[in-house]
Design a protein around this motif. Structure first.
Motif, PDB file in Angstrom:
ATOM      1  N   THR A 166      40.331 -87.159 -48.476  1.00  0.00           N
ATOM      2  CA  THR A 166      40.009 -87.909 -49.669  1.00  0.00           C
ATOM      3  C   THR A 166      41.043 -89.083 -49.860  1.00  0.00           C
ATOM      4  OG1 THR A 166      41.294 -86.288 -50.986  1.00  0.00           O
ATOM      5  CG2 THR A 166      38.963 -85.885 -50.898  1.00  0.00           C
ATOM      6  N   THR A 167      42.022 -89.010 -49.127  1.00  0.00           N
ATOM      7  CA  THR A 167      43.232 -90.092 -49.394  1.00  0.00           C
ATOM      8  C   THR A 167      43.124 -91.181 -48.426  1.00  0.00           C
ATOM      9  OG1 THR A 167      44.621 -88.847 -47.793  1.00  0.00           O
ATOM     10  CG2 THR A 167      44.786 -88.212 -50.223  1.00  0.00           C
ATOM     11  N   GLY A 168      42.236 -91.023 -47.482  1.00  0.00           N
ATOM     12  CA  GLY A 168      41.962 -92.313 -46.478  1.00  0.00           C
ATOM     13  C   GLY A 168      42.641 -92.119 -45.262  1.00  0.00           C
ATOM     14  N   GLN A 169      43.330 -90.821 -44.972  1.00  0.00           N
ATOM     15  CA  GLN A 169      44.136 -90.547 -44.002  1.00  0.00           C
ATOM     16  C   GLN A 169      43.062 -89.764 -43.223  1.00  0.00           C
ATOM     17  OE1 GLN A 169      47.842 -88.827 -44.470  1.00  0.00           O
ATOM     18  NE2 GLN A 169      48.465 -90.379 -46.376  1.00  0.00           N
ATOM     19  N   GLN A 170      43.311 -89.388 -41.762  1.00  0.00           N
ATOM     20  CA  GLN A 170      42.911 -88.597 -40.906  1.00  0.00           C
ATOM     21  C   GLN A 170      43.539 -87.322 -41.009  1.00  0.00           C
ATOM     22  OE1 GLN A 170      41.953 -90.156 -36.927  1.00  0.00           O
ATOM     23  NE2 GLN A 170      42.853 -92.139 -37.493  1.00  0.00           N
ATOM     24  N   PRO A 171      42.793 -86.092 -40.604  1.00  0.00           N
ATOM     25  CA  PRO A 171      43.539 -84.772 -40.776  1.00  0.00           C
ATOM     26  C   PRO A 171      44.035 -84.529 -39.569  1.00  0.00           C
ATOM     27  CG  PRO A 171      40.874 -84.574 -41.292  1.00  0.00           C
ATOM     28  CD  PRO A 171      41.231 -86.014 -40.789  1.00  0.00           C
ATOM     29  N   LEU A 172      45.303 -83.795 -39.718  1.00  0.00           N
ATOM     30  CA  LEU A 172      46.090 -83.319 -38.641  1.00  0.00           C
ATOM     31  C   LEU A 172      45.162 -82.438 -37.673  1.00  0.00           C
ATOM     32  CD1 LEU A 172      48.144 -84.538 -40.402  1.00  0.00           C
ATOM     33  CD2 LEU A 172      49.673 -82.740 -39.434  1.00  0.00           C
ATOM     34  N   ILE A 173      45.524 -82.597 -36.368  1.00  0.00           N
ATOM     35  CA  ILE A 173      44.515 -81.735 -35.459  1.00  0.00           C
ATOM     36  C   ILE A 173      45.699 -80.631 -34.658  1.00  0.00           C
ATOM     37  CG2 ILE A 173      42.755 -83.317 -35.250  1.00  0.00           C
ATOM     38  CD1 ILE A 173      44.028 -84.251 -32.586  1.00  0.00           C
ATOM     39  N   ILE A 174      45.017 -79.707 -34.137  1.00  0.00           N
ATOM     40  CA  ILE A 174      45.724 -78.889 -33.416  1.00  0.00           C
ATOM     41  C   ILE A 174      45.592 -79.254 -31.869  1.00  0.00           C
ATOM     42  CG2 ILE A 174      45.737 -76.359 -32.336  1.00  0.00           C
ATOM     43  CD1 ILE A 174      44.615 -75.675 -35.161  1.00  0.00           C
ATOM     44  N   SER A 175      46.545 -79.841 -31.113  1.00  0.00           N
ATOM     45  CA  SER A 175      46.657 -80.373 -29.900  1.00  0.00           C
ATOM     46  C   SER A 175      46.683 -79.435 -28.641  1.00  0.00           C
ATOM     47  CB  SER A 175      47.505 -81.497 -30.004  1.00  0.00           C
ATOM     48  OG  SER A 175      48.812 -81.061 -29.949  1.00  0.00           O
ATOM     49  N   GLU A 176      47.439 -78.286 -28.982  1.00  0.00           N
ATOM     50  CA  GLU A 176      47.655 -77.460 -27.941  1.00  0.00           C
ATOM     51  C   GLU A 176      47.655 -75.910 -28.226  1.00  0.00           C
ATOM     52  OE1 GLU A 176      50.273 -76.906 -23.906  1.00  0.00           O
ATOM     53  OE2 GLU A 176      50.720 -78.578 -25.262  1.00  0.00           O
ATOM     54  N   VAL A 177      47.392 -74.814 -27.670  1.00  0.00           N
ATOM     55  CA  VAL A 177      47.546 -73.526 -28.196  1.00  0.00           C
ATOM     56  C   VAL A 177      48.092 -72.566 -26.899  1.00  0.00           C
ATOM     57  CG1 VAL A 177      46.460 -71.582 -29.057  1.00  0.00           C
ATOM     58  CG2 VAL A 177      45.682 -73.774 -29.902  1.00  0.00           C
ATOM     59  N   LYS A 178      49.017 -71.933 -27.019  1.00  0.00           N
ATOM     60  CA  LYS A 178      49.530 -71.162 -26.050  1.00  0.00           C
ATOM     61  C   LYS A 178      49.566 -69.813 -26.572  1.00  0.00           C
ATOM     62  CE  LYS A 178      52.949 -70.102 -22.239  1.00  0.00           C
ATOM     63  NZ  LYS A 178      52.801 -68.609 -22.471  1.00  0.00           N
ATOM     64  N   THR A 179      48.877 -68.711 -26.144  1.00  0.00           N
ATOM     65  CA  THR A 179      48.575 -67.462 -26.494  1.00  0.00           C
ATOM     66  C   THR A 179      49.308 -66.302 -26.035  1.00  0.00           C
ATOM     67  OG1 THR A 179      46.626 -66.964 -25.281  1.00  0.00           O
ATOM     68  CG2 THR A 179      46.469 -68.195 -27.303  1.00  0.00           C
ATOM     69  N   ASP A 180      49.908 -66.605 -24.716  1.00  0.00           N
ATOM     70  CA  ASP A 180      50.322 -65.285 -23.874  1.00  0.00           C
ATOM     71  C   ASP A 180      51.655 -65.322 -23.695  1.00  0.00           C
ATOM     72  OD1 ASP A 180      50.203 -67.369 -22.485  1.00  0.00           O
ATOM     73  OD2 ASP A 180      49.370 -66.527 -20.710  1.00  0.00           O
ATOM     74  N   GLY A 181      52.540 -65.517 -24.745  1.00  0.00           N
ATOM     75  CA  GLY A 181      53.927 -65.727 -24.405  1.00  0.00           C
ATOM     76  C   GLY A 181      54.831 -64.417 -24.307  1.00  0.00           C
TER      77      GLY A 181
END
Length: 531
Positions: A29-44
């Protein structure tokens, strides 16, 4: 996107009723794009010590920084909830509350514990513009047919193995792709050697272990482009060493991509002469064709400029550009414009340069700043700055009273001080002194009525007063001196006789033997004394 919005509204109502509001959170609603999740590491947790910790990486596609303080990153393992519209989080949910901000077109790593080798989902939940409003910024789900993801966008992506991560592919403009389809947007990436796979090569979440493109580290900055082009056609565009207020994190060096392809800054460096610092620019920062990018200390740690002037050298893979900027006032930038470097009072970070120098202020007279307009019928005197009546014709002036005359300079009436007709006549035997206009005795009368001075006095010719005669005064003075001498002598006689007596006594004592012998001789000679 519709699925995101519906999920956002339902999640806001059911899950976070007491969550604090943040005014500048990015929302649609503010004219900005949503932030996105660009990478996920699940097995540390169960990997060897040198592998990365479990994390979720966020990316800000906007041209300004976005504050994420108060936002939440929520992980839900497989089997907890199957309702993605109204998710219900159970005992396996792990929630991380975020702090700080994400710079423009930069990445942010968030450590979070997750499970290995099973399906799962991560939500990035932001704050809306209204109090208590929650917006799901992004959702990423991974799983298999037997162990599916809790929730996902369109289709789930594959499950990463030990040492792997889920990573978004990169579009031609150098930005991560977000089509709201996890399967098409993500590929399996080797964490020890992260790669930026073009989206044209991504099918259904396949791995990239055979990818021969060179790796690039990612710490901050925008998404990396295709690695075919690195640090070419990049130019130094603008320098702001002294922003208004605190310099920390606000002063910048601006670069410009003059080419027709996206360029990573890998291989570029900035040399600051003050302190002889050489700063390598991170390859994860990408400039699209024609893009201006202002780099601060948030983007490039250690980047610090001197307000009093310094020399900067910007090096690309093929050229070195050296500039020397002068001492800068607040909000005064040193910018390239029209082929030359110039001072400008209008910094333009992340935009084409604009040269603006404020004109010299017009001179302001004292009267304009200190004095108001005079009332009607008056004007301001240029000599005294006071309001004066506007002079009119002399025939309209009222006649002066008797014994007065009009001052030709002020047109005001004044008494005729020098007119003898206004003076009272002097009494008989007196005359008027022409110098003072006062009455005094006439000189003839004064001489005729003077009495003779007493004996021994004479008349002073200047004052007509009697005084002692000068001859008498001289005689009296001489007689007085003689009398004083006699009086002084008579006063000194006793002292003289006393001194003479003391002298005689001393002489008798001194010559006592001689006087005794003289006495015996006299007596013996006369025969009056015999022994």
């Amino acid at each position: 996107m519709l699925k995101k919005l519906i999920s956002s509204l339902m999640l806001a109502v059911l899950l976070f009723p007491s969550f604090p509001a943040v005014a500048n959170a990015a929302t649609e609603t503010t004219g900005q794009q949503p932030l996105i999740i660009s990478e996920v590491k699940t097995d540390g947790r169960n990997t060897v010590a040198d592998e990365s910790q479990e994390f979720v990486e966020l990316f800000n596609p906007n041209t300004i920084a976005v504050t994420v303080s108060g936002w939440q990153l929520i992980y839900d393992k497989q089997g907890v909830s199957e309702d993605c519209i109204n998710p219900v989080f159970g005992s396996g949910t792990n929630t991380i509350t975020l702090e700080g901000s994400v710079a423009s077109q930069a990445r942010k790593l968030v450590s979070i514990s997750m499970n290995d080798d099973i399906g799962g989902t991560v939500w990035l939940v932001g704050l809306g513009s209204e109090t208590e409003e929650r917006i799901i910024q992004d959702t990423v789900g991974w799983g298999t047919d037997s162990k599916p993801a809790v929730c996902y966008e369109a289709a789930q992506t594959k499950v990463p193995k030990d040492g792997e991560s889920l990573r978004r592919c990169v579009q031609e403009d150098g930005f991560p792709r977000d089509t709201d389809n996890n399967e098409k947007d993500f590929f399996i990436n080797t964490v020890s050697a992260p790669k930026n796979l073009p989206c044209t090569s991504v099918g259904s979440g396949e791995t990239t272990t055979n990818d021969t493109s060179p790796p690039s580290e990612e710490t901050s900055g925008s998404a990396a482009p295709q690695t075919t082009y690195t640090c070419q056609d990049i130019q130094l565009s603008e320098v702001l060493p002294n922003p208004l207020g605190s310099d920390s994190g606000i002063e910048y060096v601006e670069l410009f991509n003059s080419g027709d392809k996206a360029q990573a800054l890998e291989g570029c460096s900035v040399v600051i002469s003050h302190g002889s610092k050489t700063i390598a620019l991170p390859g994860s920062i990408v400039l699209k064709p024609g893009e201006y990018r202002a780099l601060t200390s948030h983007d490039v740690p250690g980047l610090q400029l001197v307000n009093g002037g310094d020399e900067i050298t910007f090096s690309t893979s093929s050229t070195d550009t050296q500039i020397q900027y002068p001492s800068a006032d607040d909000e005064q930038a040193w910018a390239m414009f029209g082929g030359t470097w110039q001072i400008t009072y209008e910094p333009t970070p992340n935009a084409p340069n604009s040269i603006y120098v404020p004109p010299d202020p017009a001179p302001v007279t004292q009267a304009e700043t200190e004095y108001a307009d005079c009332p009607a019928g008056k004007y301001r005197s240029p000599e005294t700055n006071r309001c004066k009546n506007i002079e009119t014709q002399s025939d309209s002036l009222v006649a002066c009273s008797a014994g007065q005359e009009r001052n030709l300079q002020t047109n005001r009436c004044r008494n005729i001080g020098s007119s003898t007709t206004a003076l009272t006549p002097c009494k008989e035997g007196y005359e008027r002194n022409p110098d003072t206009n006062r009455c005094r005795k006439t000189s003839v009368l004064a001489e005729s009525i003077l009495k003779d001075c007493p004996a021994g006095q004479e008349r002073n010719a200047e004052t007509n007063r009697c005084r002692k005669s000068s001859t008498l005064i001289s005689t009296a003075s001489a007689n007085g001196n003689a009398a004083k001498t006699i009086q002084k002598s008579s006063q000194n006689l006793p002292v003289l006789l006393f001194v003479l007596g003391l002298a005689g006594v001393y002489a008798a004592y001194e010559y006592r033997y001689d006087l005794a012998n003289f006495y015996h001789r006299v007596v013996s000679k006369n025969g009056k004394l015999k022994k």
